[in-house]
Scaffold this active site. Sequence first.
Site, PDB file in Angstrom:
ATOM      1  N   HIS A   1       0.973  -1.140   0.187  1.00 23.15           N
ATOM      2  CA  HIS A   1       0.259   0.118  -0.205  1.00 23.15           C
ATOM      3  C   HIS A   1       0.999   1.610   0.083  1.00 23.15           C
ATOM      4  CE1 HIS A   1      -3.363   2.454   0.644  1.00 23.15           C
ATOM      5  NE2 HIS A   1      -2.580   2.652   1.967  1.00 23.15           N
TER       6      HIS A   1
ATOM      7  N   ASP B   1       0.603   4.873   0.155  1.00 21.33           N
ATOM      8  CA  ASP B   1       0.026   6.225  -0.251  1.00 21.33           C
ATOM      9  C   ASP B   1       0.773   7.610  -0.982  1.00 21.33           C
ATOM     10  OD1 ASP B   1      -2.113   5.968   2.358  1.00 21.33           O
ATOM     11  OD2 ASP B   1      -0.122   6.385   3.560  1.00 21.33           O
TER      12      ASP B   1
ATOM     13  N   ASP C   1      -7.865   1.258   2.409  1.00 23.84           N
ATOM     14  CA  ASP C   1      -7.291   2.148   3.598  1.00 23.84           C
ATOM     15  C   ASP C   1      -8.842   3.413   3.424  1.00 23.84           C
ATOM     16  OD1 ASP C   1      -6.064   3.350   5.839  1.00 23.84           O
ATOM     17  OD2 ASP C   1      -4.611   4.500   4.393  1.00 23.84           O
TER      18      ASP C   1
ATOM     19  N   HIS D   1      -7.133   9.588  -0.599  1.00 24.98           N
ATOM     20  CA  HIS D   1      -7.728   9.521   0.508  1.00 24.98           C
ATOM     21  C   HIS D   1      -7.356  10.324   1.699  1.00 24.98           C
ATOM     22  CE1 HIS D   1      -5.561   5.319   0.172  1.00 24.98           C
ATOM     23  NE2 HIS D   1      -5.198   5.924   1.805  1.00 24.98           N
TER      24      HIS D   1
END
Length: 993
Positions: A187, A189, A301, A519
Amino acid sequence: MWSTAWFRLVGRVDSACKGQRVWLRFSSGTEATLWDGDEPKQGFDPYRDLTPILEKSKGNEKIDLLIEAACNLPLGISTFWWDHAELHARWKEREPGRLESAELVVLDEEAWQFVETWTNLRKTLLALPQEGARAVAIREGMRRIMASIDRANPRGGMRRSMDSLARLVVGAGPSTRTTCVAVGHAHIDTAWLWPLAETRRKCIRTFANVLRLMERFPDFRFVCSQAQQYAWIEEDAPKLFAQIAKRVKEGRWETAGAMWIEPDCTCPSGESFIRQILHGTRYWSERFGAAATQRFLYLPDTFGFPACLPQIGRLAGLDTFITNKMSWCESNRFPHVTFRWRGLDGTEILSHLTPGHNYNSSIEPADLLYGEKNLVTQDGASFVGSSIPLWLQPFGFGDGGGGPTAEQVYRASTLGSCEGLPKVVWDRVDRFAGQLHAVRDLMRADRDLATWDGELYLELHRGTYTSQAWIKRQNRLAESLLRDVEALSSSLQVPAAERRAVRERLDGAWKLVLLNQFHDILPGSSIGAVYDDARQQHAQVADLAMAERTRLERALVKSVAASDCEQPVLVRNPASTVRSGIVSVDGRLVEADAIPAMGYTVIDARRGETPRRVHVERGKGPTVRIRNEWLEATIDAAGRIGELRVHGLDRVANARLRNGELQPLNQLALYDDQPRRWEAWDIDRDYMDRESLVTTPAEISVVCEDPLRAEVRVQRRVGRRSELFQTYRLDAGTKHLEIRTEVRWDEERTLLRVLFPCDVRAPYATFGTQFGAIERPTHRNTSWEEARYEVPGHAWMDLSEPGFGVAILDDGKYGRSALNNVLGLSLLRSPSFPDRAADRDEHVFTYAVMLHDGDWRGAGVDAEAEALREPLRAIAVPARKRAAPERCGVRVAGAPFRIEAPNHCFMQVAAWKASEDGKGRILRIVETRGGRGEVAIRWAEGTGAVTATDLLERPMRLTDELAPSAFVHDAERGETTFRVRPFQIVTLRVADA
């Protein structure tokens, strides 16, 4: 900090390494990348410091290596409460970067495997019940093996004992009835505690890591979403991208998740979700072909999910939704693992909440037992549905990227058949989704899975609806502007090639908007440097789109007839319904009547005497009363709405105190806003305990007193250092009172909200949401209701009883509440982490209060809210001939189509755009009131074939359950008709004639 250092490592391989595999061990305690010319070979970080550089040494080779090291941790330069004190101290130093190791080593693979297997078995022992038979057997077996190894020559003993150790790991094999599907994951970001430029380097490091692991472990499978990150790799490291493409086509690397990035799902529009999927799937399809076919929506997430997503996913060809975040709910445990998620319109999508509750798992034995326990206790305890004994566990270091380590990959393989643990298998996520569907199909004849109906509300991170208010407003304005430019281009009589050119020019703008919906960007939870980038990128979008709109409007003006008008003005209506309103032309106010939806009218702005329809009355002291045909409002000495009355109903909107005194509307309230953990993310439930109402006298003045408009300006101090200006605007003919607000905000850890205590008794309030509306309780009877003290919404919220209702409209605020009879809107916050200067700036926004007769659908609250957000545009038209004054008036009007539907249906125009293939146009309309009935679209010009498509603009079979029913296109009459169901999304392809 945030600097980059290049290390050149020069040396020779020791002759003793001849015939062996030579590795580089490098650590700067930060993130770094080993480069071979222009090809990144390996990423380093605090979790990995080894990479092979020679498969078989000849001895005495010269080594010359370049390493790019970044002076930051995987999570930027921030430290958290869980970090060791030593790490906190280091990153407070002026120069925290340091060289910790740089050496050539030989790795004994067999000894490494023994140590890792031993470690995994020891962790299994610690995770199991200590008095159980399996734990006892492991302890005894490990003691025997340990005793058999000669401490003076451990390597030989390890080799001899490896088979015994492997048998001890397997034991009797897994006795569990559940299977864990393991897949490597990273993951990343797209921005958070680091800027976008660092994300691009994180992607390079992470993807290089994964490629090296695939070379070492042939069974290893990996999934990584977010097409934007692949596009960066393609640009920044084309050789790395070519290696990824090979693994994708091989089937071991899964490019999946469907969207351009993993967006926030609170603030973007429903159309933005569609564009996320459209851009994401198109990119992967063009680069990787059938190997990257998208099946599932993956948002591990994201901070909650609106009820429009099931239909959007299914209409894009996706049949599965996978997330992790609902496990973060702080008050109530989400009750399902695998379930049917039913959206606003009734569409269902098979959904899976990964029960390990960690998309950054290290796949430890304790993690596997925890995931199995959650699966069994949640789905296994359901009274309303069956359970599927299959679950997904993504693993690998994430958020800051990095992905799996060799130790984690080996652990997943070693523990696959370990007695006492769930069975673990490697597989792709799309095949996992297929297995879920296959098992469900077999079992649902008896009893289907449990259903969750409506939004997936995350009981956490409620502050993200408000933090960094500027980017939320800018995102909405960008969505609106791009929609308008696309619609203008599609409405003009221009060659298809010109429409394609506009689409291509807007492609990059759309991708920048989608990127900044990530996000941790749009929710306001990133560092200041991220918002520096975002401001520049949103400025690029605005400049490009406004230039396109100006050019297209000039072309429209040239195409209309404006003879016989003394002062011709073209008035455009970007909204979905016919509407009237007041526009300003050269400083004068003019009334524009019945401007067609998505169309225009040319009016004569020459105006003689206008009957006064808006009145201003000055009362005692500074109070002012303004009224039009519908509303009457009194502004009190504190600048609030002391009384709001609707004519003809003999009804005041303000609630009353027990002594009968009216409670003001538009009450500004300040709150001490210091969340316990996640500052920019959270508004804690006890924030209301520290409320301070703004009641001091304000400076009040009448700034506009026109027959068609009244404006009262209020100025006052708020908080310790801030200043607020509000302009109450009441226009002729309108049913709402606008409150245009400017704030010079300079507070610390403070929340600013506005409250409307209404004289309405209603157990439920209605909130606008993407592509529809939802009801939420106004009471707090249960823990689930109590947890929803701050909720997301779009454009409007309404509190109604039979015969009377109050609605609050807004142009880009998302946090709101409805408690008993009080509607609340969150305006601004000022968190200090992770951006110390968050929201300390000047802000401009508008909200409004609307009174109606109690039926928000019949009163058109949603249409009024859209009109507030999509104002009429007035453009001067060169007069070609002057006529006698008595002949002046409306000269011409036009719109590309007219939509006819029952009053209980509201057909919102989500998009009117060039098709992706450039061979036609796309009209997307959505029913947003929950009504059903016959819809007719009457086209203003000759069209080619009109067909129903999915969201990827592929033809739909009319028998498809998601297709519009009774669909007919009559080319001769220029009419398309169909039946619409509640909250249905309908996409039509209009072929070029």
